[in-house]
Design a protein around this motif. Structure first.
Motif, PDB file in Angstrom:
ATOM      1  N   ASP A 139      55.742 103.315 -88.297  1.00 50.87           N
ATOM      2  CA  ASP A 139      56.832 102.714 -89.062  1.00 50.87           C
ATOM      3  C   ASP A 139      56.897 103.274 -90.476  1.00 50.87           C
ATOM      4  N   GLY A 140      55.730 103.406 -91.087  1.00 51.96           N
ATOM      5  CA  GLY A 140      55.693 103.905 -92.456  1.00 51.96           C
ATOM      6  C   GLY A 140      56.277 105.302 -92.560  1.00 51.96           C
ATOM      7  N   LEU A 141      55.887 106.153 -91.641  1.00 53.48           N
ATOM      8  CA  LEU A 141      56.395 107.528 -91.682  1.00 53.48           C
ATOM      9  C   LEU A 141      57.890 107.563 -91.394  1.00 53.48           C
ATOM     10  N   ILE A 150      47.325  99.515 -86.567  1.00 55.30           N
ATOM     11  CA  ILE A 150      47.454 100.463 -87.671  1.00 55.30           C
ATOM     12  C   ILE A 150      48.256 101.686 -87.233  1.00 55.30           C
ATOM     13  N   LEU A 153      51.808 100.685 -87.413  1.00 49.85           N
ATOM     14  CA  LEU A 153      52.232 100.559 -88.811  1.00 49.85           C
ATOM     15  C   LEU A 153      52.468 101.931 -89.432  1.00 49.85           C
ATOM     16  N   ALA A 154      51.583 102.857 -89.126  1.00 54.84           N
ATOM     17  CA  ALA A 154      51.733 104.198 -89.685  1.00 54.84           C
ATOM     18  C   ALA A 154      52.994 104.866 -89.148  1.00 54.84           C
ATOM     19  N   THR A 163      47.629 105.500 -95.907  1.00 54.05           N
ATOM     20  CA  THR A 163      48.736 105.247 -96.831  1.00 54.05           C
ATOM     21  C   THR A 163      50.020 104.914 -96.077  1.00 54.05           C
ATOM     22  N   LEU A 164      50.212 105.570 -94.946  1.00 53.24           N
ATOM     23  CA  LEU A 164      51.414 105.284 -94.162  1.00 53.24           C
ATOM     24  C   LEU A 164      51.392 103.864 -93.619  1.00 53.24           C
ATOM     25  N   ALA A 165      50.225 103.446 -93.157  1.00 57.22           N
ATOM     26  CA  ALA A 165      50.115 102.092 -92.615  1.00 57.22           C
ATOM     27  C   ALA A 165      50.336 101.057 -93.713  1.00 57.22           C
ATOM     28  N   MET A 186      60.062 105.217 -91.934  1.00 56.03           N
ATOM     29  CA  MET A 186      60.773 104.704 -93.096  1.00 56.03           C
ATOM     30  C   MET A 186      60.857 105.754 -94.204  1.00 56.03           C
ATOM     31  N   ARG A 187      59.714 106.363 -94.515  1.00 55.89           N
ATOM     32  CA  ARG A 187      59.718 107.362 -95.581  1.00 55.89           C
ATOM     33  C   ARG A 187      60.709 108.472 -95.271  1.00 55.89           C
ATOM     34  N   ILE A 204      47.216 108.624 -93.009  1.00 54.68           N
ATOM     35  CA  ILE A 204      47.594 107.543 -92.099  1.00 54.68           C
ATOM     36  C   ILE A 204      47.347 106.185 -92.737  1.00 54.68           C
ATOM     37  N   ASP A 250      52.279 101.425 -96.305  1.00 57.44           N
ATOM     38  CA  ASP A 250      53.739 101.401 -96.481  1.00 57.44           C
ATOM     39  C   ASP A 250      54.422 100.654 -95.342  1.00 57.44           C
ATOM     40  N   GLY A 251      53.968 100.932 -94.126  1.00 56.51           N
ATOM     41  CA  GLY A 251      54.591 100.284 -92.979  1.00 56.51           C
ATOM     42  C   GLY A 251      54.459  98.775 -93.040  1.00 56.51           C
TER      43      GLY A 251
END
Lengths: 187, 187
Positions: free
Chosen positions: A153-155, A147, A150-151, B149-151, A157-158, B147, B153-154
DNA sequence: GTTAGCATACCGTCCAGCCGGTACAGTCCC
DNA sequence: GGGACTGTACCGGCTGGACGGTATGCTAAC
């Protein structure tokens, strides 16, 4: 317009760096050979000498993504105690979400490649698979550590897409909390 | 080739759905008006009647992304107890990472729009900002909830780009752990 | 007959890739 | 050492095809 930085060094690297700049500044759709060549201070023919097709340029961008990722993480490791159990995971956080300029360009490389041909991303998937195996084999809480990645990556990307809603202080909070979860993953 | 699904319903929606299919199957770079029209079972003129320019089509895709997100979350709320403090956050997890087919298409819409013009994503950013304000105003642990929500999205992004390294069981683990962190965020 | 909802044909631009060059640094032979 | 030859690195014009957008035609509904 994307100015031609008179950066010295091998033409090949200059071109790749120019391509990342072009994507970041004018978008993946306007990543044309002419524009990249101009931004790199090379002629179109010169560009095509190093990258015989646009696809090969994009493939090199994906490769560069992997390399930048590894280098950012490796550099960040230097700032973390060797005794820290969650050193590797924390290096990912600091390396990718920190101030390293290479990490900023990574999103551009990913976006440009993804926009044109998803199969070129395979090299990135392979790297993620390898990292995932390391994680599964380690004594970390797998899901929790995953996780964190993933977070990250999510950040990333955003922020690459300029849709991150966080204020500067919120972002700091989030990164600090990520470090905390990284710690929780190892015990 | 992207086949023309003889889906009934309003042409506008059929076109948008077709565009998402095209992106998912052949990539954002091949999202041309001709191909979308064919995939939607409409002529190019018909497409341009509903979306007078490619930009307007992409803008509508971004809008649709927001709508799909809201609908997926709303639907998922139904499956979670109203007493659950972290109901909203869990609905995000289930709604976006669950089996709802709309959530699968969201990545395609995002990628297509991002590839062509980042400014069209503004509508998405606005939605994220609104959600972020809700989160900050709630009694949740902000960073921890963010975090999650970020995960989400990731993971969604990785799967859209087909670079997710997780096995099926690992993915289940990750989602379950996300639910756990969601719980931790509210107390 | 007028509008909504398409279809068909066409046009202009943009862009990837090709190709015929140039400059220059070896290097092998005599 | 000097000519012939080869490979590397790069230039820039050209073209053919793809693609966004326009103009116009057609038909059914109201």
């Amino acid at each position: 317009m994307v100015e031609a930085h008179a950066v010295p060094g091998p033409a090949r690297d200059r071109i790749l760096e120019a391509a990342e700049r072009v994507v970041a500044e004018v978008g993946a759709a306007r990543l044309t050979l002419d524009v990249v060549a101009q931004a790199a201070g090379v002629s179109k023919g010169g560009l095509l000498y190093h990258f015989p097709s646009k696809e090969s340029l994009l493939g090199a961008l994906a490769q560069r993504y992997v390399q930048s990722m590894e280098q950012c993480i490796e550099t960040a490791k230097g700032g973390i105690s060797e005794q820290d159990h969650s050193r590797d995971l924390k290096a990912c956080i600091v390396g990718i979400l920190g101030t390293d300029p290479r990490s900023k360009a990574m999103g551009a490389a990913l976006l440009a490649t993804a926009a044109n041909d998803l199969t070129l991303l395979e090299v990135i998937r392979e790297r993620l698979v390898a990292y995932n195996q390391e994680l599964a084999a380690s004594n970390a809480d797998f899901a929790r550590a995953a996780i964190v990645t993933l977070a990250i990556d999510g950040l990333m990307m955003r922020e690459s897409l300029r849709i991150s809603p966080f204020s500067e202080t919120q972002r700091v909070e989030v990164v600090r909390e990520l470090m905390k979860i990284a710690d929780e993953s190892y015990r």
